[in-house]
Design a protein around this motif. Structure first.
Motif, mmCIF file in Angstrom:
data_model
loop_
_atom_site.group_PDB
_atom_site.id
_atom_site.type_symbol
_atom_site.label_atom_id
_atom_site.label_comp_id
_atom_site.label_asym_id
_atom_site.label_seq_id
_atom_site.Cartn_x
_atom_site.Cartn_y
_atom_site.Cartn_z
ATOM 1 N N LEU A 17 33.269 -5.379 15.424
ATOM 2 C CA LEU A 17 34.346 -6.788 15.033
ATOM 3 C C LEU A 17 33.887 -6.390 13.227
ATOM 4 C CD1 LEU A 17 31.964 -8.795 16.562
ATOM 5 C CD2 LEU A 17 34.769 -8.112 17.180
ATOM 6 N N LEU A 18 33.552 -5.020 12.998
ATOM 7 C CA LEU A 18 33.946 -4.584 11.857
ATOM 8 C C LEU A 18 34.833 -3.503 11.210
ATOM 9 C CD1 LEU A 18 30.156 -4.156 10.954
ATOM 10 C CD2 LEU A 18 31.469 -6.220 10.018
ATOM 11 N N ALA A 19 36.208 -3.945 10.711
ATOM 12 C CA ALA A 19 37.567 -2.541 10.529
ATOM 13 C C ALA A 19 36.333 -1.560 9.718
ATOM 14 C CB ALA A 19 37.242 -3.548 8.695
ATOM 15 N N ASP A 20 37.102 -0.888 9.913
ATOM 16 C CA ASP A 20 37.263 0.985 9.562
ATOM 17 C C ASP A 20 36.445 1.262 7.543
ATOM 18 O OD1 ASP A 20 37.847 1.357 11.794
ATOM 19 O OD2 ASP A 20 39.761 2.049 11.745
ATOM 20 N N GLY A 21 35.969 2.061 7.760
ATOM 21 C CA GLY A 21 34.859 2.165 6.867
ATOM 22 C C GLY A 21 34.308 1.100 6.129
ATOM 23 N N VAL A 22 33.824 0.294 7.143
ATOM 24 C CA VAL A 22 32.751 -1.271 6.736
ATOM 25 C C VAL A 22 31.257 -0.255 7.681
ATOM 26 C CG1 VAL A 22 31.765 -3.142 7.373
ATOM 27 C CG2 VAL A 22 33.728 -2.381 6.630
ATOM 28 N N THR A 23 30.411 -0.002 6.704
ATOM 29 C CA THR A 23 28.547 0.701 6.921
ATOM 30 C C THR A 23 27.998 -0.707 7.817
ATOM 31 O OG1 THR A 23 29.393 2.362 5.753
ATOM 32 C CG2 THR A 23 26.875 2.116 7.305
ATOM 33 N N PHE A 24 27.266 -0.523 8.734
ATOM 34 C CA PHE A 24 26.871 -1.390 10.145
ATOM 35 C C PHE A 24 25.851 -0.901 9.787
ATOM 36 C CE2 PHE A 24 24.370 -3.256 12.996
ATOM 37 C CZ PHE A 24 24.220 -4.803 12.461
ATOM 38 N N VAL A 25 25.018 -1.318 9.185
ATOM 39 C CA VAL A 25 23.085 -1.057 8.467
ATOM 40 C C VAL A 25 21.892 -2.766 9.673
ATOM 41 C CG1 VAL A 25 20.863 -0.515 7.392
ATOM 42 C CG2 VAL A 25 23.346 -0.330 6.942
ATOM 43 N N GLU A 26 21.551 -1.450 10.203
ATOM 44 C CA GLU A 26 20.358 -2.699 11.870
ATOM 45 C C GLU A 26 19.194 -2.774 10.537
ATOM 46 O OE1 GLU A 26 19.248 -2.801 16.313
ATOM 47 O OE2 GLU A 26 20.718 -1.763 15.999
ATOM 48 N N GLY A 27 18.935 -4.093 11.021
ATOM 49 C CA GLY A 27 17.622 -3.661 10.178
ATOM 50 C C GLY A 27 16.888 -5.672 9.970
ATOM 51 N N GLN A 28 15.966 -6.103 9.958
ATOM 52 C CA GLN A 28 15.512 -7.299 9.132
ATOM 53 C C GLN A 28 15.121 -7.320 7.390
ATOM 54 O OE1 GLN A 28 15.092 -9.869 11.234
ATOM 55 N NE2 GLN A 28 14.898 -11.306 10.106
ATOM 56 N N VAL A 29 16.682 -7.835 6.823
ATOM 57 C CA VAL A 29 16.127 -8.291 5.488
ATOM 58 C C VAL A 29 14.601 -8.764 5.512
ATOM 59 C CG1 VAL A 29 16.369 -8.954 3.375
ATOM 60 C CG2 VAL A 29 18.547 -8.232 5.237
ATOM 61 N N ALA A 30 14.124 -8.092 4.521
ATOM 62 C CA ALA A 30 12.575 -8.432 3.916
ATOM 63 C C ALA A 30 12.367 -9.068 3.092
ATOM 64 C CB ALA A 30 11.213 -7.557 3.530
ATOM 65 N N LEU A 31 13.353 -8.895 1.984
ATOM 66 C CA LEU A 31 12.928 -9.022 0.112
ATOM 67 C C LEU A 31 14.287 -8.811 -0.238
ATOM 68 C CD1 LEU A 31 9.651 -8.401 -1.470
ATOM 69 C CD2 LEU A 31 10.756 -10.794 -0.591
ATOM 70 N N VAL A 32 13.922 -10.095 -1.701
ATOM 71 C CA VAL A 32 16.065 -9.628 -1.944
ATOM 72 C C VAL A 32 15.481 -9.430 -3.738
ATOM 73 C CG1 VAL A 32 18.379 -10.181 -3.621
ATOM 74 C CG2 VAL A 32 17.086 -10.246 -0.638
ATOM 75 N N ARG A 33 15.416 -7.958 -4.075
ATOM 76 C CA ARG A 33 15.419 -8.413 -5.925
ATOM 77 C C ARG A 33 16.715 -8.184 -6.453
ATOM 78 N NH1 ARG A 33 9.550 -7.790 -5.478
ATOM 79 N NH2 ARG A 33 8.922 -6.610 -3.949
ATOM 80 N N PRO A 34 16.839 -9.551 -7.257
ATOM 81 C CA PRO A 34 18.089 -9.296 -7.974
ATOM 82 C C PRO A 34 18.051 -8.418 -9.982
ATOM 83 C CG PRO A 34 17.191 -11.719 -7.148
ATOM 84 C CD PRO A 34 16.748 -10.702 -7.017
#
Length: 411
Positions: free
Chosen positions: A64-81
């Motif tokens: 479903l994602l356009a060519d050139g978009v990378t998909f990473v399978e994983g659970q997000v734990a933290l965002v560090r802005p």
């Protein structure tokens, strides 16, 4: 090479990635992160208890994602802005220059005493806000043929606030078709003071509940679910007994939003409601249900907001003023049974009104009135979703709400 990182590959995240892949140059990478590869057509959850096959709801995210978009399978734990960094639960670290949070919302039954335990039993208490739950509810409805059925909303906001109303109309029709409607007493239980949040829609929907002999229990703030005793208990002491309870648990933001200190008390990220930009971090935008914007957490909002966002994002990365203003536009079909549906069209400032959509008089869709055309429109949207919306094709529906065709009652 500049890096755009999108957290969430649902409706808003997929749309944003596909739109921006055609807009951003080759000096940009676009990476989308999600916990699994299953993209769910969430409006289908409503139909699974009645007729839709569960496997029809799920497709692989990656195609479903356009060519050139990378998909990473994983659970997000933290965002560090402060470091422009996202940490995954498995220890991987993803850096970004710009971040889009499109992580949605989730049901959390632990926030109502006894609800999680009652749901875990999969006996007399169910919900339909996940595919597994909707499938279990299908089996429960097949077994249930007499008694008191409660359809209950714990609190607002919830994903697709009209969905519980749709369910109550569909379940009434379900038992009518089975010829045992007279054996099933149905009550719609809500914390609101009426069937819906705004006066015009509340009156119309409340009238339809009355026409279908569905009881309404308003202003009911549930304190606890007594599963063994089959009672729903409010803070004010009121109790409603049930033989089958279909509840909507409280909805909250994702855990990583809370753990990262990015969300409010419910885990939704505060944003400028017109630009969808984080109020605290200028390099973060928030799309779909993950934000705190004061409108419905619904697919149509994700659609309209994301289309508004695209030009704003391109301006932001160039250091220009943001050109677009999102008006909170929501456009929602409400299944009403009997092969009909209603339609709501509203925004931050204008409540759902009577009239026709998208054009005055000719419509062809009626606002706040059940019609066969609206029902067919809701069913057709499934293919529109997969074939047009997610790939990033613009639909022939205005992003901003129009007053064309709308009127207040008795005008």
């Amino acid at each position: 090479m500049r890096k755009l990182l999108i957290l969430g590959a649902g409706t808003a995240g997929t749309m944003a990635a596909n739109h921006l892949r055609t807009k951003l140059g080759t000096d940009w990478t676009i990476t989308v992160v999600d916990r699994d590869r299953g993209h769910h057509y969430q409006p289908g959850y409503l139909f699974v208890p009645f007729w839709m096959e569960p496997e029809r709801v799920v497709r692989d995210r990656v195609p479903l994602l356009a060519d050139g978009v990378t998909f990473v399978e994983g659970q997000v734990a933290l965002v560090r802005p402060e470091h422009r960094r996202v940490e995954l639960a498995d220890g991987r670290v993803l850096d970004y220059d710009w971040l889009v949070i499109a992580s949605g919302t989730r049901p959390d039954p632990s926030l109502v005493e006894g609800m999680a335990e009652a749901l875990a039993g999969k006996d007399a208490v169910h919900h339909f806000y996940t595919l597994d739950a909707a499938t279990a509810l299908r089996d429960a409805l097949a077994r249930f043929d007499r008694g008191r059925l409660l359809v209950h909303v714990s609190e607002m906001p919830i994903k697709c606030p009209v969905a519980p109303l749709e369910f109550v109309f569909l379940v009434e029709d379900h038992y009518r078709k089975r010829g045992i409607r007279h054996q099933v007493d149905i009550t719609y239980v809500t914390p609101l003071d009426g069937a819906f949040t705004k006066p015009v829609a509340s009156e119309a929907l409340g009238g339809l509940l009355k026409d279908r002999s569905i009881r309404l229990a308003p202003d009911f703030a549930a304190e606890r679910v007594d599963g063994p005793g089959r009672r729903l208990v409010a803070y004010d002491g009121r109790e409603l007994s049930f033989d089958l309870l279909v509840t909507v648990p409280p909805n909250v933001g994702q855990q990583f939003v809370m753990d990262s200190g990015l969300g409010n008390d419910a885990g939704f990220v505060p944003v400028d409601k017109h630009t969808l930009r984080s109020v605290e971090h200028e390099r973060i935008f928030v799309l779909g249900d993950a934000s705190d914007i004061p409108t419905s957490k619904a697919g149509s909002v994700a659609h309209f907001a994301t289309e508004t966002f695209i030009d704003n994002f391109l301006a932001a990365v160039d250091g220009r003023p943001l050109p677009n203003v999102f008006d909170g536009h929501a456009n929602c079909f409400i299944e009403s049974g009997r092969g009909q549906a209603m339609l709501l069209d509203f925004n931050y400032d204008t409540e759902p009104l009577l009239g026709s959509f998208p054009a005055p008089v000719v419509g062809p869709m009626a606002l706040l009135k059940p019609s066969r055309v609206n029902h067919l429109g809701k069913l057709a949207f499934e293919q529109i979703y997969w074939r047009m919306l997610l790939p990033g094709h613009r639909l022939p529906v205005p992003t901003a709400m129009s007053m064309a065709g709308k009127r207040r009652p008795k005008e």
